[in-house]
Design a protein around this motif. Structure first.
Motif, PDB file in Angstrom:
ATOM      1  N   LEU A 108       0.849  -1.181   0.000  1.00 21.60           N
ATOM      2  CA  LEU A 108       0.000   0.000   0.000  1.00 21.60           C
ATOM      3  C   LEU A 108       0.886   1.233   0.000  1.00 21.60           C
ATOM      4  CD1 LEU A 108      -2.755   1.478   0.392  1.00 21.60           C
ATOM      5  CD2 LEU A 108      -2.403   1.162   2.857  1.00 21.60           C
ATOM      6  N   ASP A 109       0.687   2.118  -0.990  1.00 25.56           N
ATOM      7  CA  ASP A 109       1.388   3.394  -1.029  1.00 25.56           C
ATOM      8  C   ASP A 109       0.599   4.357  -0.144  1.00 25.56           C
ATOM      9  OD1 ASP A 109       1.893   6.207  -2.050  1.00 25.56           O
ATOM     10  OD2 ASP A 109       3.406   5.101  -3.167  1.00 25.56           O
ATOM     11  N   LEU A 110       1.197   4.785   0.960  1.00 28.78           N
ATOM     12  CA  LEU A 110       0.494   5.599   1.951  1.00 28.78           C
ATOM     13  C   LEU A 110       0.240   7.026   1.489  1.00 28.78           C
ATOM     14  CD1 LEU A 110       2.402   4.290   5.073  1.00 28.78           C
ATOM     15  CD2 LEU A 110       0.126   3.607   4.282  1.00 28.78           C
ATOM     16  N   ARG A 111       0.995   7.506   0.505  1.00 27.80           N
ATOM     17  CA  ARG A 111       0.801   8.875   0.025  1.00 27.80           C
ATOM     18  C   ARG A 111      -0.381   8.974  -0.925  1.00 27.80           C
ATOM     19  NH1 ARG A 111       6.621   9.458  -2.353  1.00 27.80           N
ATOM     20  NH2 ARG A 111       5.918   7.421  -3.005  1.00 27.80           N
ATOM     21  N   THR A 112      -0.598   7.928  -1.739  1.00 26.00           N
ATOM     22  CA  THR A 112      -1.635   7.991  -2.766  1.00 26.00           C
ATOM     23  C   THR A 112      -2.826   7.088  -2.495  1.00 26.00           C
ATOM     24  OG1 THR A 112      -0.592   6.236  -4.059  1.00 26.00           O
ATOM     25  CG2 THR A 112       0.081   8.511  -4.542  1.00 26.00           C
ATOM     26  N   GLY A 113      -2.645   6.077  -1.628  1.00 30.43           N
ATOM     27  CA  GLY A 113      -3.707   5.123  -1.356  1.00 30.43           C
ATOM     28  C   GLY A 113      -3.749   3.981  -2.353  1.00 30.43           C
ATOM     29  N   ILE A 114      -2.876   3.980  -3.335  1.00 31.00           N
ATOM     30  CA  ILE A 114      -2.826   2.911  -4.341  1.00 31.00           C
ATOM     31  C   ILE A 114      -2.248   1.655  -3.704  1.00 31.00           C
ATOM     32  CG2 ILE A 114      -1.801   2.207  -6.559  1.00 31.00           C
ATOM     33  CD1 ILE A 114      -3.874   4.415  -6.826  1.00 31.00           C
ATOM     34  N   GLN A 115      -2.840   0.509  -4.010  1.00 37.20           N
ATOM     35  CA  GLN A 115      -2.304  -0.739  -3.493  1.00 37.20           C
ATOM     36  C   GLN A 115      -2.255  -1.794  -4.581  1.00 37.20           C
ATOM     37  OE1 GLN A 115      -4.800  -1.907  -0.238  1.00 37.20           O
ATOM     38  NE2 GLN A 115      -6.236  -3.008  -1.508  1.00 37.20           N
ATOM     39  N   THR A 116      -1.386  -2.768  -4.378  1.00 35.56           N
ATOM     40  CA  THR A 116      -1.242  -3.874  -5.318  1.00 35.56           C
ATOM     41  C   THR A 116      -0.971  -5.143  -4.532  1.00 35.56           C
ATOM     42  OG1 THR A 116      -0.033  -4.730  -7.237  1.00 35.56           O
ATOM     43  CG2 THR A 116       1.232  -3.447  -5.651  1.00 35.56           C
ATOM     44  N   THR A 117      -1.352  -6.260  -5.126  1.00 34.48           N
ATOM     45  CA  THR A 117      -1.072  -7.556  -4.505  1.00 34.48           C
ATOM     46  C   THR A 117       0.157  -8.217  -5.133  1.00 34.48           C
ATOM     47  OG1 THR A 117      -2.632  -8.618  -6.014  1.00 34.48           O
ATOM     48  CG2 THR A 117      -3.463  -7.986  -3.836  1.00 34.48           C
ATOM     49  N   ASP A 118       0.721  -7.573  -6.143  1.00 34.98           N
ATOM     50  CA  ASP A 118       1.905  -8.121  -6.805  1.00 34.98           C
ATOM     51  C   ASP A 118       3.169  -7.648  -6.078  1.00 34.98           C
ATOM     52  OD1 ASP A 118       3.671  -9.338  -8.483  1.00 34.98           O
ATOM     53  OD2 ASP A 118       2.853  -8.461 -10.328  1.00 34.98           O
ATOM     54  N   ILE A 119       3.425  -8.254  -4.933  1.00 36.64           N
ATOM     55  CA  ILE A 119       4.539  -7.851  -4.078  1.00 36.64           C
ATOM     56  C   ILE A 119       5.880  -8.064  -4.772  1.00 36.64           C
ATOM     57  CG2 ILE A 119       5.710  -8.317  -1.889  1.00 36.64           C
ATOM     58  CD1 ILE A 119       2.944  -9.117  -0.801  1.00 36.64           C
ATOM     59  N   ALA A 120       6.035  -9.174  -5.457  1.00 31.16           N
ATOM     60  CA  ALA A 120       7.307  -9.492  -6.115  1.00 31.16           C
ATOM     61  C   ALA A 120       7.679  -8.410  -7.121  1.00 31.16           C
ATOM     62  CB  ALA A 120       7.237 -10.859  -6.786  1.00 31.16           C
ATOM     63  N   GLU A 121       6.699  -7.914  -7.842  1.00 26.97           N
ATOM     64  CA  GLU A 121       6.956  -6.874  -8.841  1.00 26.97           C
ATOM     65  C   GLU A 121       7.447  -5.586  -8.171  1.00 26.97           C
ATOM     66  OE1 GLU A 121       4.041  -4.700 -11.778  1.00 26.97           O
ATOM     67  OE2 GLU A 121       4.473  -6.735 -12.493  1.00 26.97           O
ATOM     68  N   VAL A 122       6.824  -5.202  -7.074  1.00 29.11           N
ATOM     69  CA  VAL A 122       7.225  -4.000  -6.355  1.00 29.11           C
ATOM     70  C   VAL A 122       8.634  -4.169  -5.797  1.00 29.11           C
ATOM     71  CG1 VAL A 122       6.724  -2.519  -4.371  1.00 29.11           C
ATOM     72  CG2 VAL A 122       4.855  -3.335  -5.818  1.00 29.11           C
ATOM     73  N   LEU A 123       8.917  -5.333  -5.223  1.00 27.31           N
ATOM     74  CA  LEU A 123      10.245  -5.589  -4.669  1.00 27.31           C
ATOM     75  C   LEU A 123      11.323  -5.622  -5.754  1.00 27.31           C
ATOM     76  CD1 LEU A 123       9.400  -8.241  -1.935  1.00 27.31           C
ATOM     77  CD2 LEU A 123       9.901  -5.811  -1.617  1.00 27.31           C
ATOM     78  N   ASP A 124      10.915  -5.899  -6.985  1.00 28.02           N
ATOM     79  CA  ASP A 124      11.852  -5.865  -8.116  1.00 28.02           C
ATOM     80  C   ASP A 124      12.030  -4.450  -8.665  1.00 28.02           C
ATOM     81  OD1 ASP A 124      12.491  -8.547  -8.093  1.00 28.02           O
ATOM     82  OD2 ASP A 124      10.925  -9.107  -9.523  1.00 28.02           O
ATOM     83  N   GLY A 125      11.345  -3.475  -8.066  1.00 28.72           N
ATOM     84  CA  GLY A 125      11.528  -2.084  -8.471  1.00 28.72           C
ATOM     85  C   GLY A 125      10.518  -1.581  -9.478  1.00 28.72           C
ATOM     86  N   LYS A 126       9.520  -2.358  -9.796  1.00 27.88           N
ATOM     87  CA  LYS A 126       8.507  -1.930 -10.765  1.00 27.88           C
ATOM     88  C   LYS A 126       7.388  -1.203 -10.017  1.00 27.88           C
ATOM     89  CE  LYS A 126       9.820  -5.659 -13.755  1.00 27.88           C
ATOM     90  NZ  LYS A 126       9.582  -7.040 -14.089  1.00 27.88           N
ATOM     91  N   ILE A 127       7.581   0.094  -9.831  1.00 26.10           N
ATOM     92  CA  ILE A 127       6.651   0.905  -9.038  1.00 26.10           C
ATOM     93  C   ILE A 127       6.016   2.020  -9.881  1.00 26.10           C
ATOM     94  CG2 ILE A 127       7.749   0.387  -6.827  1.00 26.10           C
ATOM     95  CD1 ILE A 127       9.183   3.100  -7.067  1.00 26.10           C
ATOM     96  N   ASP A 128       5.905   1.790 -11.173  1.00 24.97           N
ATOM     97  CA  ASP A 128       5.358   2.810 -12.072  1.00 24.97           C
ATOM     98  C   ASP A 128       3.953   3.255 -11.678  1.00 24.97           C
ATOM     99  OD1 ASP A 128       7.667   2.790 -13.500  1.00 24.97           O
ATOM    100  OD2 ASP A 128       6.916   1.560 -15.147  1.00 24.97           O
TER     101      ASP A 128
END
Length: 139
Positions: A108-128
Motif C-alpha cells: 500500500l502506497d500511503l501517500r496515494t492510497g494505491i495498493q497492489t497484490t503483486d509484491i514481487a513486482e514491487v520488490l523488483d523495483g517496478k513501481i510505475d
C-alpha cells in the motif's frame, strides 16, 4: 556539478571516521554534518583526508542546494527544518507479506492510497503505478 554555497564554519561538524581495514592502503573517511538540518555527507574515495573533506563538503552543499530548490528558498538559513525532518521520517509504503498461500499480501502506497497484490513486482523495483498516481495527485 559544484555548488557555490557559503556555509558558516560553526554550522558544520567534521567527523573523522576510523578507516576500514584494507591491507597496504590507508584511507581516511570524513563525515561532515550540517548541524542546523542534520544533513550529512561521507567521503572516503581519496587517500588524503583533505581531499575527502573537500569531496564530502561538495556533496553536502549539493544536498543542501537540492533541499533549498525543493522548498523554494534562496538562503540556507531559510530551510524549514521541521518540514525537512517530517519528509525524511515519513513512511512511504506499507508491505504486508502473506504468511501462507491462503492469505495474499499487498503493498500500500500511503501517500496515494494505491495498493497492489503483486509484491514481487514491487520488490523488483517496478513501481510505475505508484509514481503515476503520485504525479497525478500533485497535479
Amino acid at each position: 556539478m559544484y555548488v557555490e554555497l557559503e556555509i558558516p564554519k560553526q554550522d558544520l561538524e567534521l567527523i573523522i571516521l576510523p578507516p576500514p581495514y584494507v591491507r597496504c592502503v590507508v584511507r581516511t573517511l570524513v563525515r561532515i554534518v550540517h548541524i542546523p538540518t542534520g544533513i550529512s555527507a561521507i567521503s572516503g574515495e581519496e587517500r588524503s583526508r583533505l581531499q575527502n573533506r573537500e569531496m564530502a563538503l561538495a556533496v553536502l552543499k549539493s544536498k543542501l542546494f537540492a533541499i533549498m530548490q525543493r522548498q523554494g528558498v534562496q538562503q540556507l538559513a531559510d530551510i524549514q527544518v521541521e518540514r525537512l525532518k517530517t519528509a525524511l521520517n515519513q513512511q512511504i509504503r506499507e508491505y504486508q507479506l502473506a504468511s501462507d498461500s491462503a492469505n495474499q499480501g499487498k503493498v500500500l502506497d500511503l501517500r496515494t492510497g494505491i495498493q497492489t497484490t503483486d509484491i514481487a513486482e514491487v520488490l523488483d523495483g517496478k513501481i510505475d503505478s505508484f509514481i503515476k498516481a503520485g504525479v497525478l495527485l500533485k497535479n
